[in-house]
Each structure stands twice: as structure tokens, then as C-alpha cells.
Design a protein around this motif. Structure first.
Motif, mmCIF file in Angstrom:
data_model
loop_
_atom_site.group_PDB
_atom_site.id
_atom_site.type_symbol
_atom_site.label_atom_id
_atom_site.label_comp_id
_atom_site.label_asym_id
_atom_site.label_seq_id
_atom_site.Cartn_x
_atom_site.Cartn_y
_atom_site.Cartn_z
ATOM 1 N N VAL A 186 0.820 -1.211 0.000
ATOM 2 C CA VAL A 186 0.000 0.000 0.000
ATOM 3 C C VAL A 186 0.853 1.260 0.000
ATOM 4 O O VAL A 186 0.647 2.159 -0.808
ATOM 5 N N GLU B 218 3.826 0.716 -2.709
ATOM 6 C CA GLU B 218 3.250 0.432 -4.025
ATOM 7 C C GLU B 218 4.120 -0.527 -4.817
ATOM 8 O O GLU B 218 4.354 -0.359 -6.014
ATOM 9 N N SER C 251 -7.792 -0.477 6.904
ATOM 10 C CA SER C 251 -8.235 -1.391 5.859
ATOM 11 C C SER C 251 -7.398 -1.210 4.601
ATOM 12 O O SER C 251 -6.819 -0.152 4.364
ATOM 13 N N MET C 252 -7.355 -2.243 3.791
ATOM 14 C CA MET C 252 -6.612 -2.142 2.526
ATOM 15 C C MET C 252 -7.433 -1.321 1.543
ATOM 16 O O MET C 252 -8.635 -1.539 1.406
ATOM 17 N N PRO C 253 -6.786 -0.365 0.841
ATOM 18 C CA PRO C 253 -7.524 0.397 -0.169
ATOM 19 C C PRO C 253 -7.991 -0.541 -1.296
ATOM 20 O O PRO C 253 -7.326 -1.528 -1.604
ATOM 21 N N VAL C 254 -9.120 -0.200 -1.872
ATOM 22 C CA VAL C 254 -9.722 -1.053 -2.893
ATOM 23 C C VAL C 254 -8.746 -1.299 -4.049
ATOM 24 O O VAL C 254 -8.625 -2.412 -4.557
ATOM 25 N N SER C 255 -7.999 -0.244 -4.427
ATOM 26 C CA SER C 255 -7.084 -0.391 -5.565
ATOM 27 C C SER C 255 -6.047 -1.480 -5.295
ATOM 28 O O SER C 255 -5.715 -2.273 -6.183
ATOM 29 N N ARG D 112 -7.470 -6.226 6.047
ATOM 30 C CA ARG D 112 -7.063 -5.122 6.918
ATOM 31 C C ARG D 112 -5.975 -5.603 7.878
ATOM 32 O O ARG D 112 -5.810 -6.813 8.088
#
Lengths: 354, 235, 288
Positions: A83, A86, A147-151, A239
């Protein structure tokens, strides 16, 4: 004669069941729906953790109550690289293993100064400290997690079904690598040495096995795999949060139950224990906390009656290991030699008759 | 000797795993007797004592103390029934003082007429050092504590396992000097020794062990030193 | 500024008294029976819940409830050792770790099943809020002071018991060597059980103070165990006075940590423990 046939028959059946299980795992995504895949993924990851705890407790004589530390560290590392860094998603997963292994070195320096039960509680202190430290990382949402971002999630598959299958395959690969490599480790000189240690500590020292080196190797061996499992667990949960990612209940307590029920110090044990645990969990889910109260006494009774668990019980009737390692549980040695003797006797009967 | 001996061992065989340490050993010891067991290293002397105090699982034959079979009885209960052991290697409690070590013998044992004064009279040095930790004592002094601990239990039978091992001759003399005195107080003694002459000098009767069997027994006065030595080494 | 820090350290020392109380029983079982009871914290929490029932449910005064619970815990400790722990003590180390660990899980979840997951506290009356002003802004709570003095007294008593009494000598004898104890006729299983009974009584005392001073819930056991463990290891295994010092160190570390940021309290305790442990793994006052 018949005795001889029936006993090797049981090994055959056992291996057949094992093979069926492998085929089932390898075809899972084609057979299972989304929730089925999730349960199986969870099963495989728990099995990885169980195999690792078993390697330490059952072979290397290192009983930890802190294995959730590496799972949590893996989870946070994976999340960070994926995240915030990247990085490539697969590389991020691998980095979780790498970070866990790096961290294993200082952790080892601390807890290897302790022995037996002190080591167990010491590893717990370390895990607790790491969890509290994770709670201080504000980028990761501090104590309440993030939480993990949707992307980021979508990198593992745009649709839910696709993503579940993807995670399933990753878990299967991890399980296969862990299982085979650890099995090979146990069949190597290191494994032989540890076996000798379990059977007779002085003997192992006398044949020149460097026990400390073997124990260090085993400890460092487990850390990256625990970290990798932590990464995949995070992919499932989507998450990270200190109490969930470093969950002592899920990644240590349950695991100890699995290994204990199935049988510590064998490869069959964690597998059997994992299956029993998941079945019990499905059926006892509705009774809430009480399923622990069932598991607790069961495990205490197992230690008192058959320290080698269900596999220890089965092994009284099955003449050989399904997954042969050089190691023979010392508790079973008596029965094994007796079996061998009766086998030899029955064979000679046959010979003299013919 | 007497109609019903204090200790009678009949056809005792003892196994350590596959190895047979004693074969058909029969030994009796009457009340007020000092009996000596001699034998070279590995002849089975220690196995014999271990068996009497219930530390060996696999045995055949009988061990009767005052008529009751001791086999299967827990060590602590055997000791409490009046058998005190001076174990090989002393085996004191290192973190206890001399006095505390002695007290444990006294408290666990049967009340009798041997008291602390007697032990301190036998071994005056112990009175001086009674507040010291037993691990700070010399080997000879530790052996005195071990003997004192056994005596204070006021046993009917005292077993002495190699009490001279590794000690200076003067100290051995001191230790052996008390044996007749102790016997006169009504305590029977089984002495296990490698040292033939020392051991036969105090014994009423003796048994010689070789490779787990009794190959000679009798009164020291009835045999020549030569005979004993021959049997001792199996020549 | 100096006053704030002095106050904080003072509070930490007093907190250390409570931690030492948690740790005394563990120190005893480590020193005598040479094993770590992983259910130690959970047993203390369980006794606290029993106190809760006695005071809340039956309406007994707290002191009376503690007075009832101490002998019960004494007997409970005896039975626990006799019926469960003794069976695994001679076996491999894995067994004793796992049995006490299993016990810990059973207690936590049984408590949750019976009492629910709520955070609880037992009322202690006026003593809870009473303080003694020392100078300026420095106040000492009466309750923490009482706890600290109790911890010191208890350690003094146990030290006397262990080193000046007959049963103490027997306990040390069995601790030196079970095999030798058997050879001189000591009943080691019974002596161990008595030692564990004493541990049980100390647990009841610490449970009483903990229930009044701090909040607890069914899962509080492990955190109490970890603190007790740290105090025992810091002090040196088997050294009761060392355990008091260990408890004080953890208490002060937590108090100082909390002065920086309340959220750092627990973490500061662990970090100080790990730092000292790395430099002195044998503890500050090793006995063996």
C-alpha cells in the motif's frame, strides 16, 4: 500373514486418503464456491502455521507461545510494501517473509537466552511488545488498524470469485513449499540430529550434532513462512490491526490445539489436527466460547493419556508413517519394536510353512 | 541366625532393561548384625541396594523386611518403615544447612534414642559447622552429614553405600569407628564396599558378589584373606 | 517539573508493589518446583471473579470475602498440584507447558461463559480514594501504600517460612532433588502440593488487591502473567526479594512511560524488561 497384510493395508489406506486430500486441494477452486474456497484457504494457512509450530515444539525442542508475532509482522510488512511502497503485489508478499526472517534474528537473541517454559513465556513477551509497537504506527491506523484500499485489493483480482481463487492458489503454493521443504529438512542431517536429540540428548551430542546450530536453523526456518502466511491472511481479512494481525488466539492458541490434538512430533499430526479442528469449529461454532472449554480439557487429557495425540493413537494400529521422516516418536518406540518383532515372527512362520 | 531375620532376600534377580544385574541372590541379615557386601566395580552391589529401597522396577524373587515384602513399595515408604540409606555420593541437599539436612533425617524417621547430641559427639566438626550450607563442606564432612542424617532417622536397618569412596584414610577411620557403636544401639547395618579389609573388619558376616551372583559368604574369621581376594576378582 | 517526575516515580514504585504481589506466587513456583505456571495470571483473575461474586452477589464486605477466599485458594492450590500438575511434572517440558497453557485457556473462557466479557472491579470502600499528601502536589494513595506494604510483608513472611521453618527446609530439600528426597523418606508429591497451596494463598491475596485497585475482565490473566514473569526474571529466578525489585522496576518503567504518553505505559514496561534482560539474562539478583 493376515496380520501382516492388514497392517500394511492401513498404511496404504492412509496414503490413499492423503493423496485424495492433495488432489482435492489441487482442484479446490474448480469444485468449491467462494465461501468454500475461503474456508479451505484458511485451513491451508492454519496448516502452515501448525507445521511450523510443530517443527519447533516437536523436533527442535523450542516451545513458543509467540508465533503470532511473525504472522503479525508479516501482515504489517506486506501491507506496508503493497500500500505505501506500491510494490508489486507478489514481491510484497515475499517481502513479508523477508522482514519476518530479519526480525527473527534479534528475537532469537532474546529468547534463546531462556530455556523451556521460560522461553515460552519470553516469546510471548516479545510478541506482546511487537504488537504494542505495531499499535504505535500511526500510518497503519495505530491501535485500531487500517483497511486495505480497494485499488490494492484489486491487484489480486477484480472480481471476488477471481480474487478468492487467486489467494487460494497462493496459499496452496505456500503450503506445498512449506510441507515439502520442511519434510526435506527433517530428512537431512539437521533432522537426523534433532531426532537423535529428542531420543537421547547425550547421544546426539556424542555423535557430533551441533544442537544449538540446528535449533537456530529451525527457528530461522519458521519465521519467513509465518510471515508469508501473515501476508496471505491479510489478503483474506483485507485489513491490518494489532489485535487481529497479532492474534494470539488464532495464530498461536488454535495452532497449539491443532498440533496437540493431531500429534506433536510428526507430519501426520498437524494434518489430522487441522482437519479435526476445522470440523469441530464448524459444529461447535454456535456454542461460542464454550468450544474452547471443550478444546481445553481435550488437550489436557491428550497430554495426560497420549502425548502424541490422535496420530499417536492411530499409530498403535498403523505400522508405518504415512509421511516417513527418520524421526520416531520416542513414546511409540516400544510398540514399534514389538510390532516389528511380531512382523518378523509372522514372516518366519510363513517361511517355515512353505 | 535368628528364626526370622530382619532382612531376607531370596532368589533375587534384577534387570536393567535387557541387562541382568543380579542373579538369584539370597542374603539374610539378622537384628543387630553388621553384614558386609563386597565386590568389584559392576558386581551388582549398587543394584542390590537400589532394589532394597525400591528404585528398580524389574525384579524377581522376594525382599522381606520384618516379614513384609518390600517390592512395589514406594522408596519414601520403605525409608519410613525403618530403612535408612547412606547413599553413594552422599547426596545431601546442597542448599540446606548441615543442621537442616540432619533435621530432615530426624523428622522423617522414627523417634528413637539417637539424637543430635549423639551425632555431634560422633562427628564434633558437624556441630561447629551446623549453620553452614552443606555444599560448603569438604567431602569427608559431607559424608559425616549423610551418615548422621541416616542415624537420626533411628532406623532398624542402615544401608551404607561405599561410604569410604574418595575419602582420606583418617576420615574413613572416623566413619568406620562408629559402626560398632551404632550396632550396640540396636541398629543393624548393611555395608557395601569395594575396600575388602576395611569392610570385613567391622562385619559379622559377609557376602561376596561377582557378576551379579553371590560366590562366597560366611564369617570373616572363617576365611583367609586370599580366598576372599580370589573370589572378589573371580580368579 | 522535578515534582512531577518524583511523583510519577513514586507512583511507579507503589504500582510495583502490586506487580510484585502478582509475581510472588510465580516466583515461588519457579524457585521451588522449577516450572512456569502459564495459568498463573488466569488463576488470579479467576479468584478476583470469585471475590466479585462474594461481594457483589452475596453482599459480603470485601475484607471478609478475601478472608474466605484465602483458605479456599490454599486448598485449591494443593489439589491443583496433586491432581493435575504433579502428573506431568516428571514428564517432558512440553507437557507441563501445555497443561498449564490449556488450563489458562479453560479458565479464560469459562469465566467469559459465566460472567460475560465485561470489565469489572470490586469496590473497596473509602480506602480507594484516600490519600496522604506528602509535599506540594505529591500525594500517596492509601490503597497503593497498603498494597506495597502488604507485598513487602508477604515476601518477608514467605522468606521466613522458606528459610526458617521445617516445612520450608523440606520444600527446599525437594527443590534440590526429588530423587534424594525420596531416598531419605520425604514425600515429595505432598511437599510440592503444600508449596503450591502456599502459592494459591498468595494468589488470593494478590487477587484481592488487584480486584480493588484495577479493572479486570476474563482475558486479563495473560497480561498479569507477563508482568509477573518479567518481575521474576528481572529479580533472578527463585529470589523473592529480587522479585519485589523486579516488580518495582516494571512499575516505575510503566509510570514513567505513561508520563510521556498514557498509551506507552504497558509498552514501556516490556521494553525496559527486554533491555535489562538482554544485558543481564540471569536477572539482577540470581540465586542459582
Amino acid at each position: 500373514m493376515t496380520h501382516f497384510l492388514t497392517t500394511s493395508y492401513s498404511v496404504f489406506v492412509g496414503r490413499l486418503l492423503l493423496a485424495c486430500g492433495i488432489v482435492f486441494l489441487a482442484t479446490g477452486p474448480f469444485l468449491l464456491d467462494a465461501s468454500g474456497m475461503q474456508v479451505m484457504t484458511e485451513f491451508m494457512l492454519m496448516l502452515v502455521l501448525a507445521l511450523m509450530w510443530n517443527l519447533l515444539a516437536g523436533y527442535a525442542d523450542i516451545v513458543t507461545i509467540g508465533q503470532h508475532a511473525f504472522v503479525g509482522v508479516g501482515a504489517y510488512a506486506f501491507f506496508g510494501f503493497l500500500v505505501f511502497g506500491e510494490w508489486n503485489p507478489y514481491l510484497s508478499v515475499l517481502m513479508a517473509g523477508a522482514v519476518a526472517m530479519l526480525l527473527a534474528v534479534p528475537v532469537m537473541v532474546i529468547i534463546f537466552r531462556l530455556r523451556t517454559a521460560y522461553l515460552a513465556v519470553g516469546s510471548w513477551v516479545v510478541a506482546e511488545t511487537l504488537m504494542l509497537c505495531a499499535g504505535k504506527l500511526s500510518a497503519f491506523g495505530g491501535g485500531s488498524g487500517i483497511s486495505m484500499p480497494v485499488s490494492a485489493v484489486k491487484q489480486f483480482g477484480a472480481r471476488i470469485g477471481e480474487r478468492y481463487a487467486h489467494i487460494y492458489w497462493l496459499a496452496l503454493v505456500l503450503l506445498a513449499v512449506v510441507f515439502i521443504s520442511t519434510w526435506l529438512l527433517m530428512r537431512s542431517a539437521v533432522g537426523l540430529g534433532l531426532t537423535a536429540m529428542r531420543d537421547n540428548e547425550d547421544g546426539a551430542g556424542a555423535v557430533g550434532v551441533n544442537l544449538t546450530r540446528s535449533r537456530v536453523l529451525c527457528f530461522l526456518w519458521t519465521a519467513p513462512f509465518l510471515g508469508l502466511a501473515g501476508a496471505l491472511i491479510t489478503l483474506q481479512k483485507l485489513r491490518v490491526a494489532p489485535p487481529a494481525s497479532f492474534s494470539i488466539t488464532e495464530w498461536t492458541v488454535y495452532i497449539i490445539f491443532i498440533v496437540l490434538i493431531g500429534g506433536v512430533g510428526s507430519f501426520e499430526g498437524p494434518v489430522i489436527g487441522g482437519i479435526v479442528f476445522f470440523l469441530l469449529r464448524e459444529y461447535l461454532a454456535e456454542v461460542g466460547v464454550w468450544h474452547f472449554i471443550v478444546l481445553g480439557p481435550i488437550s489436557i487429557v491428550i497430554i495426560l493419556i497420549e502425548p502424541r495425540g490422535l496420530w499417536g493413537l492411530l499409530r498403535r494400529f498403523v505400522p508405518g508413517d504415512l509421511i516417513p521422516v527418520s524421526y520416531t516418536p520416542s513414546a511409540l518406540k516400544g510398540t514399534k519394536t514389538e510390532k516389528a518383532r511380531s512382523l518378523a515372527a509372522s514372516t518366519s512362520d510363513v517361511l517355515s510353512q512353505s | 541366625m535368628t528364626a526370622s531375620p530382619l532382612l531376607s532376600i531370596e532368589n533375587l534377580s534384577v534387570y536393567h532393561g535387557q541387562f541382568r544385574a543380579l542373579t538369584n541372590v539370597s542374603i539374610t541379615l539378622g537384628a543387630g548384625e553388621v553384614v558386609s557386601i563386597i565386590g568389584a566395580n559392576g558386581a551388582g552391589k549398587s543394584s542390590l541396594l537400589k532394589t532394597i529401597v525400591g528404585q528398580v522396577d524389574r525384579t524377581e524373587g522376594a525382599i522381606r523386611f520384618e516379614g513384609a515384602d518390600l517390592r512395589g513399595t514406594h522408596t519414601a515408604d520403605i525409608v519410613r518403615s525403618g530403612v535408612a540409606l547412606v547413599p553413594e555420593g552422599r547426596r545431601l541437599f546442597p542448599s540446606l544447612t548441615v543442621e537442616e539436612n540432619l533435621e530432615i533425617g530426624w523428622e522423617v524417621g522414627r523417634r528413637g534414642d539417637i539424637g543430635f547430641d549423639d551425632v555431634y559427639r560422633f562427628f564434633p566438626v558437624l556441630k561447629e559447622k551446623r549453620r553452614q550450607l552443606s555444599r560448603e563442606l569438604s567431602g569427608g564432612q559431607q559424608q559425616m552429614v549423610a551418615v548422621g542424617r541416616a542415624l537420626l532417622a533411628n532406623p532398624k536397618l542402615m544401608l551404607c553405600d561405599e561410604i569410604s569412596l574418595g575419602l582420606a584414610p583418617t576420615i574413613i577411620k572416623d566413619l568406620y569407628q562408629i559402626i560398632p557403636t551404632v550396632r550396640d544401639r540396636g541398629i543393624s547395618i548393611l555395608v557395601v564396599e569395594q575396600d575388602i579389609s576395611r569392610s570385613l573388619a567391622v562385619a559379622d558376616r559377609f557376602y561376596c558378589l561377582l557378576e551379579g551372583r553371590v560366590n562366597l559368604s560366611g564369617r570373616p574369621a572363617d576365611v583367609t584373606h586370599d580366598t576372599v581376594v580370589k573370589h572378589y576378582f573371580g580368579l | 517539573m522535578v515534582e512531577i517526575w518524583t511523583n510519577q516515580i513514586l507512583q511507579g514504585v507503589l504500582l510495583g508493589g502490586l506487580y510484585a504481589l502478582f509475581a510472588i506466587g510465580l516466583s515461588l513456583s519457579v524457585g521451588v518446583m522449577r516450572f512456569v505456571n502459564i495459568a498463573h495470571g488466569d488463576l488470579i483473575v479467576m479468584i478476583s471473579f470469585v471475590l466479585l461474586s462474594l461481594t457483589g452477589g452475596l453482599g459480603l464486605p470485601t475484607l471478609a470475602a478475601v478472608a474466605i477466599v484465602i483458605p479456599i485458594s490454599f486448598v485449591g492450590g494443593y489439589l491443583l498440584q496433586r491432581l493435575l500438575l504433579q502428573r506431568v511434572l516428571g514428564k517432558d517440558v512440553l507437557s507441563i507447558i501445555l497443561v498449564t497453557f490449556g488450563l489458562s485457556i479453560v479458565i479464560q473462557n469459562a469465566l467469559q461463559g459465566v460472567y460475560g466479557a465485561d470489565i469489572r472491579k470490586v469496590g473497596g470502600g473509602a480506602i480507594e480514594t484516600a490519600t496522604i499528601p506528602l509535599s506540594g502536589n505529591i500525594n500517596v494513595g492509601v490503597l497503593p501504600l497498603v498494597i506495597f506494604i502488604s507485598a513487602t510483608l508477604l515476601i518477608w513472611l514467605l522468606d521466613l517460612l522458606l528459610y526458617r521453618s521445617r516445612i520450608g527446609a523440606r520444600i527446599r530439600a525437594v527443590s534440590d532433588s526429588v530423587a534424594t528426597a525420596d531416598l531419605v523418606g520425604l514425600r515429595s508429591a505432598r511437599i510440592y502440593a503444600i508449596a503450591m497451596a502456599i502459592v494459591g494463598a498468595t494468589m488470593a491475596i494478590s487477587a484481592g488487591f488487584m480486584a480493588i485497585w484495577t479493572n479486570f475482565d476474563p482475558t486479563s490473566g495473560p497480561s498479569r502473567l507477563l508482568i509477573a514473569f518479567e518481575a521474576v526474571v528481572l529479580g533472578g529466578l527463585g529470589n523473592l526479594w529480587g522479585t519485589l525489585i523486579g516488580g518495582i522496576i516494571i512499575g516505575v518503567a510503566q509510570a514513567v512511560g505513561a508520563q510521556f504518553d498514557a498509551a506507552w505505559q504497558v509498552l514501556a514496561g516490556h521494553i525496559v524488561f527486554l533491555a535489562i534482560f538482554l544485558t543481564r539474562p540471569q536477572g539482577l539478583f540470581p540465586k542459582y
